[in-house]
Design an enzyme around this catalytic site. Structure first.
Site, short mmCIF file in Angstrom:
data_model
loop_
_atom_site.label_atom_id
_atom_site.label_comp_id
_atom_site.label_asym_id
_atom_site.label_seq_id
_atom_site.Cartn_x
_atom_site.Cartn_y
_atom_site.Cartn_z
N TYR A 141 7.97 11.84 -3.90
CA TYR A 141 6.36 12.60 -4.70
C TYR A 141 6.27 13.56 -5.56
O TYR A 141 5.08 14.16 -6.28
CB TYR A 141 5.86 12.92 -3.52
CG TYR A 141 4.46 13.23 -3.10
CD1 TYR A 141 3.29 12.07 -3.03
CD2 TYR A 141 3.92 14.23 -3.03
CE1 TYR A 141 1.95 12.41 -3.70
CE2 TYR A 141 2.66 15.37 -2.97
CZ TYR A 141 1.51 13.61 -3.11
OH TYR A 141 0.22 14.03 -3.18
N THR A 178 -8.18 13.84 4.16
CA THR A 178 -8.85 12.31 3.97
C THR A 178 -7.42 11.62 4.58
O THR A 178 -6.24 11.91 5.33
CB THR A 178 -8.21 12.03 1.89
OG1 THR A 178 -6.53 12.02 2.06
CG2 THR A 178 -8.81 12.93 1.61
N1 LIG Z 1 -5.16 14.62 0.30
C1 LIG Z 1 -5.15 15.76 0.30
O1 LIG Z 1 -4.31 16.90 0.96
C2 LIG Z 1 -4.04 15.22 -1.04
C3 LIG Z 1 -2.88 16.22 -1.84
C4 LIG Z 1 -2.14 16.49 -2.86
C5 LIG Z 1 -2.71 15.64 -3.61
N2 LIG Z 1 -3.74 14.50 -2.70
C6 LIG Z 1 -3.49 13.71 -4.35
O2 LIG Z 1 -4.95 13.14 -4.43
C7 LIG Z 1 -4.85 11.39 -4.56
C8 LIG Z 1 -5.58 10.79 -4.02
O3 LIG Z 1 -5.78 11.18 -1.85
P1 LIG Z 1 -5.88 11.02 -0.84
O4 LIG Z 1 -6.50 12.19 -0.30
O5 LIG Z 1 -7.91 10.23 -1.21
O6 LIG Z 1 -5.93 9.59 -0.53
P2 LIG Z 1 -6.09 8.44 0.29
O7 LIG Z 1 -4.92 6.93 0.91
O8 LIG Z 1 -6.78 8.41 1.36
O9 LIG Z 1 -6.09 7.21 -1.20
C9 LIG Z 1 -5.73 6.87 -2.48
C10 LIG Z 1 -5.77 5.11 -2.63
O10 LIG Z 1 -4.90 5.15 -3.35
C11 LIG Z 1 -4.63 3.12 -3.07
N3 LIG Z 1 -3.50 2.98 -3.63
C12 LIG Z 1 -1.83 3.54 -3.27
N4 LIG Z 1 -1.40 2.89 -3.58
C13 LIG Z 1 -2.44 1.70 -4.44
C14 LIG Z 1 -1.89 0.81 -4.94
N5 LIG Z 1 -0.39 0.94 -5.00
N6 LIG Z 1 -2.29 0.71 -6.33
C15 LIG Z 1 -3.34 0.23 -6.00
N7 LIG Z 1 -3.75 1.67 -5.38
C16 LIG Z 1 -3.32 1.88 -4.39
C17 LIG Z 1 -5.03 3.10 -1.82
O11 LIG Z 1 -5.45 2.30 -1.17
C18 LIG Z 1 -6.21 4.35 -1.16
O12 LIG Z 1 -7.14 3.83 -0.96
C19 LIG Z 1 -3.24 10.71 -4.14
O13 LIG Z 1 -2.66 10.73 -5.72
C20 LIG Z 1 -2.57 11.63 -3.92
O14 LIG Z 1 -1.38 11.76 -4.17
C21 LIG Z 1 -3.88 14.25 -2.16
#
Ligand SMILES: NC(=O)c1ccc[n+]([C@@H]2O[C@H](COP(=O)([O-])OP(=O)(O)OC[C@H]3O[C@@H](n4cnc5c(N)ncnc54)[C@H](O)[C@@H]3O)[C@@H](O)[C@H]2O)c1
Length: 255
Positions: free
Chosen positions: A150, A185
């Protein structure tokens, strides 16, 4: 009044930050939305909610590591003279040890390689005034235990963002990243649930404990991230490119 962003493609649109971005762009007047995600059921529900009146909501359910969705995406882009915003918010956060090659490659494939594919598919429709936004992470700047895949992927997204920003600045296309942390999330809850299971605790207990490590004593909400995402894609940010905006309630500074 500032001109609304008329067209946007959002990946990872079905949940979490991506879903909040869909809501924000629509609320701000965006009327052409291309939503990509592998979560077909949530995408469908979203389409029912939004495809109404003057909103064109095109949902493409696909695993973005493949190429099967390319033709659907080409059809969705075809009527546009310009794609004004591209928000890359899909991602996975699987843990790994360094010798776990399958996990490493899969995380890189989802978080990095598929971003290259999506951007390349959209390139012909990006033009002066368009903006690309990566949803990286605070782990694009820091390390973490059992997170080499990651962390590598999130650092790589920042590399792609900076390189692309330099390639496209002369065309008036901006490229930036948001580095979120502790956004409440499904992805965060899944990770905290693993920690809870490891120490024989509940998700609620772990969430309360983790909250104490956030200086602002509150989880970041997806809508907080979506507000900044919209700003960075808008003309209000017309001279901001190659930048990384941390949204973490102060966590990466201290406690
Ligand atoms: N939530 C946090 O605290 C946090 C922190 C740092 C970074 N992020 C980043 O923010 C972004 C969104 O995260 P989130 O928290 O909304 O996550 P989430 O899991 O709620 O949403 C991520 C979405 O990506 C989709 N997805 C994953 N793999 C996929 C694939 N191979 N093909 C198509 N769709 C795919 C999932 O179905 C999901 O709907 C991510 O890139 C994550 O790394 C989130």
């Amino acid at each position: 009044m500032e001109k609304a962003i008329n067209s946007v493609l959002i990946s990872g649109a079905a949940n979490g930050i991506g879903a909040a971005c869909v809501e924000k762009f629509i609320e701000q007047g965006c009327r052409y939305i291309i939503a990509l995600d592998r979560d077909e059921a949530s995408l469908k529900a979203m389409q029912l909610r939004y495809a109404d009146g003057d909103i064109i909501f095109i949902a493409i359910a696909a695993d973005l590591t493949g190429q099967a969705y390319f033709s659907k995406l080409a059809s969705a882009l075809e009527p546009l003279t310009q794609l004004e915003a591209l928000v890359l918010s899909h991602g996975v956060a699987d843990e790994n040890e360094i010798n776990e090659r399958d996990t490493f490659m899969r995380v890189m494939d989802v978080n990095v390689n598929s971003c290259q594919s999506i951007i390349a598919q959209c390139e012909a429709k990006l033009d002066k005034g368009s903006a690309v936004l990566f949803m990286s992470s605070i782990l694009g700047k820091m390390g973490n235990h059992r997170n080499t895949a990651y962390c590598s992927s999130k650092h790589a997204q920042l590399g792609m963002m900076k390189g692309l920003a330099m390639d496209w600045a002369r065309h008036g296309i901006r490229v930036n990243a948001i580095l979120p942390c502790y956004v409440d999330t499904p992805l965060l809850r899944k990770e905290l649930q693993k920690q809870a299971d490891m120490v024989g605790s509940t998700l609620d207990q772990v969430m309360r404990k983790a909250k104490k490590r956030i200086p602002m004593r509150s989880y970041v909400q997806s809508s907080d991230v979506a507000d900044s995402a919209y700003f960075l894609c808008s003309q209000q940010a017309r001279m901001i490119t190659a930048q990384s905006l941390i949204i973490d309630g102060g966590s990466s500074c201290g406690g």
